[in-house]
Design a protein around this motif. Structure first.
Motif, PDB file in Angstrom:
ATOM      1  N   LYS A   1       0.899  -1.209   0.026  1.00 56.09           N
ATOM      2  CA  LYS A   1      -0.080   0.044   0.028  1.00 56.09           C
ATOM      3  C   LYS A   1       0.844   1.239  -0.166  1.00 56.09           C
ATOM      4  CE  LYS A   1      -4.063  -2.139   2.256  1.00 56.09           C
ATOM      5  NZ  LYS A   1      -4.976  -2.129   3.106  1.00 56.09           N
ATOM      6  N   HIS A   2       2.139   1.228  -0.673  1.00 63.30           N
ATOM      7  CA  HIS A   2       2.968   2.158  -0.563  1.00 63.30           C
ATOM      8  C   HIS A   2       2.477   3.099  -1.564  1.00 63.30           C
ATOM      9  CE1 HIS A   2       6.291  -1.071   0.666  1.00 63.30           C
ATOM     10  NE2 HIS A   2       5.489  -0.503   1.616  1.00 63.30           N
ATOM     11  N   ARG A   3       2.834   4.562  -1.178  1.00 64.31           N
ATOM     12  CA  ARG A   3       2.531   5.713  -2.232  1.00 64.31           C
ATOM     13  C   ARG A   3       3.956   6.557  -2.380  1.00 64.31           C
ATOM     14  NH1 ARG A   3      -2.188   8.938  -3.178  1.00 64.31           N
ATOM     15  NH2 ARG A   3      -1.527  11.189  -3.843  1.00 64.31           N
ATOM     16  N   ILE A   4       4.307   6.566  -3.606  1.00 59.08           N
ATOM     17  CA  ILE A   4       5.545   7.129  -3.849  1.00 59.08           C
ATOM     18  C   ILE A   4       5.109   8.507  -4.962  1.00 59.08           C
ATOM     19  CG2 ILE A   4       7.639   7.094  -4.974  1.00 59.08           C
ATOM     20  CD1 ILE A   4       7.404   5.262  -2.691  1.00 59.08           C
ATOM     21  N   GLU A   5       5.502   9.732  -4.585  1.00 52.60           N
ATOM     22  CA  GLU A   5       5.332  10.813  -5.281  1.00 52.60           C
ATOM     23  C   GLU A   5       6.316  11.428  -5.663  1.00 52.60           C
ATOM     24  OE1 GLU A   5       2.519  13.594  -3.771  1.00 52.60           O
ATOM     25  OE2 GLU A   5       1.414  12.147  -2.475  1.00 52.60           O
ATOM     26  N   ASN A   6       6.676  11.886  -6.927  1.00 54.79           N
ATOM     27  CA  ASN A   6       7.562  12.824  -7.510  1.00 54.79           C
ATOM     28  C   ASN A   6       7.094  14.023  -8.111  1.00 54.79           C
ATOM     29  OD1 ASN A   6      10.646  11.617  -7.372  1.00 54.79           O
ATOM     30  ND2 ASN A   6       9.163   9.832  -7.805  1.00 54.79           N
ATOM     31  N   HIS A   7       7.668  15.115  -7.660  1.00 49.37           N
ATOM     32  CA  HIS A   7       7.048  16.581  -7.966  1.00 49.37           C
ATOM     33  C   HIS A   7       8.337  17.471  -8.578  1.00 49.37           C
ATOM     34  CE1 HIS A   7       3.106  16.290  -6.285  1.00 49.37           C
ATOM     35  NE2 HIS A   7       3.803  15.464  -5.387  1.00 49.37           N
ATOM     36  N   THR A   8       8.287  17.354  -9.967  1.00 49.05           N
ATOM     37  CA  THR A   8       9.640  18.068 -10.325  1.00 49.05           C
ATOM     38  C   THR A   8       9.322  19.455 -10.908  1.00 49.05           C
ATOM     39  OG1 THR A   8       9.646  17.052 -12.650  1.00 49.05           O
ATOM     40  CG2 THR A   8      10.740  16.018 -10.800  1.00 49.05           C
ATOM     41  N   LEU A   9      10.284  20.507 -11.118  1.00 43.89           N
ATOM     42  CA  LEU A   9      10.300  21.679 -11.779  1.00 43.89           C
ATOM     43  C   LEU A   9      11.534  22.102 -12.481  1.00 43.89           C
ATOM     44  CD1 LEU A   9       8.934  24.360 -12.962  1.00 43.89           C
ATOM     45  CD2 LEU A   9       9.531  25.259 -10.717  1.00 43.89           C
ATOM     46  N   ILE A  10      11.608  22.017 -13.937  1.00 45.72           N
ATOM     47  CA  ILE A  10      12.755  22.459 -14.408  1.00 45.72           C
ATOM     48  C   ILE A  10      12.707  23.788 -15.034  1.00 45.72           C
ATOM     49  CG2 ILE A  10      14.280  22.024 -16.319  1.00 45.72           C
ATOM     50  CD1 ILE A  10      14.027  19.034 -15.898  1.00 45.72           C
TER      51      ILE A  10
ATOM     52  N   PRO B 108       2.345  15.571 -16.419  1.00 48.16           N
ATOM     53  CA  PRO B 108       3.513  16.308 -17.195  1.00 48.16           C
ATOM     54  C   PRO B 108       2.921  17.570 -17.835  1.00 48.16           C
ATOM     55  CG  PRO B 108       2.873  14.562 -18.753  1.00 48.16           C
ATOM     56  CD  PRO B 108       2.046  14.353 -17.571  1.00 48.16           C
ATOM     57  N   GLU B 109       3.616  18.708 -17.482  1.00 46.98           N
ATOM     58  CA  GLU B 109       3.081  19.915 -17.775  1.00 46.98           C
ATOM     59  C   GLU B 109       4.191  20.797 -18.746  1.00 46.98           C
ATOM     60  OE1 GLU B 109       0.773  22.424 -14.458  1.00 46.98           O
ATOM     61  OE2 GLU B 109       1.731  20.671 -13.418  1.00 46.98           O
ATOM     62  N   LEU B 110       3.971  21.583 -19.620  1.00 49.37           N
ATOM     63  CA  LEU B 110       4.677  22.616 -20.105  1.00 49.37           C
ATOM     64  C   LEU B 110       4.257  23.774 -20.351  1.00 49.37           C
ATOM     65  CD1 LEU B 110       5.867  20.877 -23.689  1.00 49.37           C
ATOM     66  CD2 LEU B 110       7.434  21.480 -21.814  1.00 49.37           C
ATOM     67  N   GLU B 111       5.018  24.938 -19.817  1.00 47.51           N
ATOM     68  CA  GLU B 111       4.518  26.224 -19.650  1.00 47.51           C
ATOM     69  C   GLU B 111       5.727  27.125 -20.398  1.00 47.51           C
ATOM     70  OE1 GLU B 111       3.372  29.624 -16.401  1.00 47.51           O
ATOM     71  OE2 GLU B 111       3.767  27.267 -15.772  1.00 47.51           O
ATOM     72  N   ILE B 112       5.305  27.596 -21.582  1.00 46.91           N
ATOM     73  CA  ILE B 112       6.292  28.145 -22.603  1.00 46.91           C
ATOM     74  C   ILE B 112       5.881  29.598 -22.819  1.00 46.91           C
ATOM     75  CG2 ILE B 112       7.448  27.935 -24.622  1.00 46.91           C
ATOM     76  CD1 ILE B 112       6.575  24.917 -24.667  1.00 46.91           C
TER      77      ILE B 112
ATOM     78  N   ARG C 178       6.813  19.796 -14.314  1.00 40.84           N
ATOM     79  CA  ARG C 178       6.686  20.892 -14.840  1.00 40.84           C
ATOM     80  C   ARG C 178       7.924  21.489 -15.290  1.00 40.84           C
ATOM     81  NH1 ARG C 178       5.307  26.385 -11.773  1.00 40.84           N
ATOM     82  NH2 ARG C 178       4.882  27.760 -13.490  1.00 40.84           N
ATOM     83  N   VAL C 179       7.609  21.798 -16.827  1.00 42.08           N
ATOM     84  CA  VAL C 179       8.986  22.697 -17.508  1.00 42.08           C
ATOM     85  C   VAL C 179       8.591  24.094 -17.770  1.00 42.08           C
ATOM     86  CG1 VAL C 179      10.491  22.434 -19.398  1.00 42.08           C
ATOM     87  CG2 VAL C 179       9.615  20.367 -18.394  1.00 42.08           C
ATOM     88  N   LEU C 180       9.023  25.001 -17.426  1.00 42.51           N
ATOM     89  CA  LEU C 180       8.891  26.221 -17.281  1.00 42.51           C
ATOM     90  C   LEU C 180      10.020  26.911 -18.216  1.00 42.51           C
ATOM     91  CD1 LEU C 180       7.422  28.947 -16.959  1.00 42.51           C
ATOM     92  CD2 LEU C 180       8.468  29.284 -14.770  1.00 42.51           C
TER      93      LEU C 180
END
Length: 202
Positions: free
Chosen positions: A70-79, A138-142, A107-109
């Motif tokens: 019942k493990h929960r693994i989260e990764n939140h990244t911003l470049i 996944p997100e792109l903000e350009i 998220r890529v900004l």
């Protein structure tokens, strides 16, 4: 001349099962760095924020998560791309079983002055049971107009036809499942020598 720093390996254990691997390589101000993190946890939340502020900097980011129970693994990244002619390449893969939950938010900004940016962000996930869950965003903000950027995600299951094929050739079901999972995460781990990841079938 570029200075190549030695590979760093971090090990930390807590809980019975679950594995999180993070492989980061970046070129900053003429230097190269690489890092590898391995963590055995019941719950993990990781936030990674990288800024590319110098011309022609490069960020290569690889992450892999293997979780069961019942493990929960989260990764939140911003470049953040704050300067022009920079490159970032991010790939995260999850293998989930039992009632495990995975979360990826990347998220890529790209700022207005970061022209000629090249950025690729990919999240690929393998759910081996009907009870596990994967949430991906996944997100792109350009804000620049001369860039080459892409992002995408996928969630799939083990290939039943491949498992049947292996069983017909004498490979037990559990071993066949492990082989498919090994092949799935190999793209992340292939550049890390002599490193073994415990999959949920072991």
């Amino acid at each position: 001349m570029r200075k190549i720093l030695p590979e760093l390996i971090y090990l930390a254990k807590r809980g019975k099962r679950g594995a999180e691997i993070d492989f980061i390589k970046s070129s900053l101000t003429g230097k190269e760095k690489r890092g590898l993190g391995f963590r055995t946890v019941a719950y993990a939340l990781k936030r990674v924020w990288r800024k590319l502020t110098g011309k022609e900097e490069n960020e290569l980011k690889r992450g892999c998560v293997v979780a069961d129970g019942k493990h929960r693994i989260e990764n939140h990244t911003l470049i953040e791309h704050r300067a022009g002619h920079c490159t970032s390449n991010e790939l995260y893969k999850y293998v989930l079983s039992d009632e495990a939950v995975g979360v990826f938010e990347g998220r890529v900004l790209v700022h207005p002055n970061a022209q000629k940016t090249v950025s690729h962000e990919t999240n690929q996930n393998l759910c081996t049971t009907k009870e596990c869950r994967m949430f991906t965003k996944p997100e792109l903000e350009i804000y620049a107009d001369d860039v080459k950027c892409s992002h995408g995600s996928s969630v799939g299951q083990l290939n039943d036809a491949a498992l049947f094929y292996m069983q017909q050739r004498g490979i037990p079901l559990a071993q066949g499942r492990k082989l498919l999972q090994d092949a799935f995460i190999a793209e992340v781990l292939e550049k890390i020598p002599n490193f073994h990841v415990p999959l949920p079938t072991e």
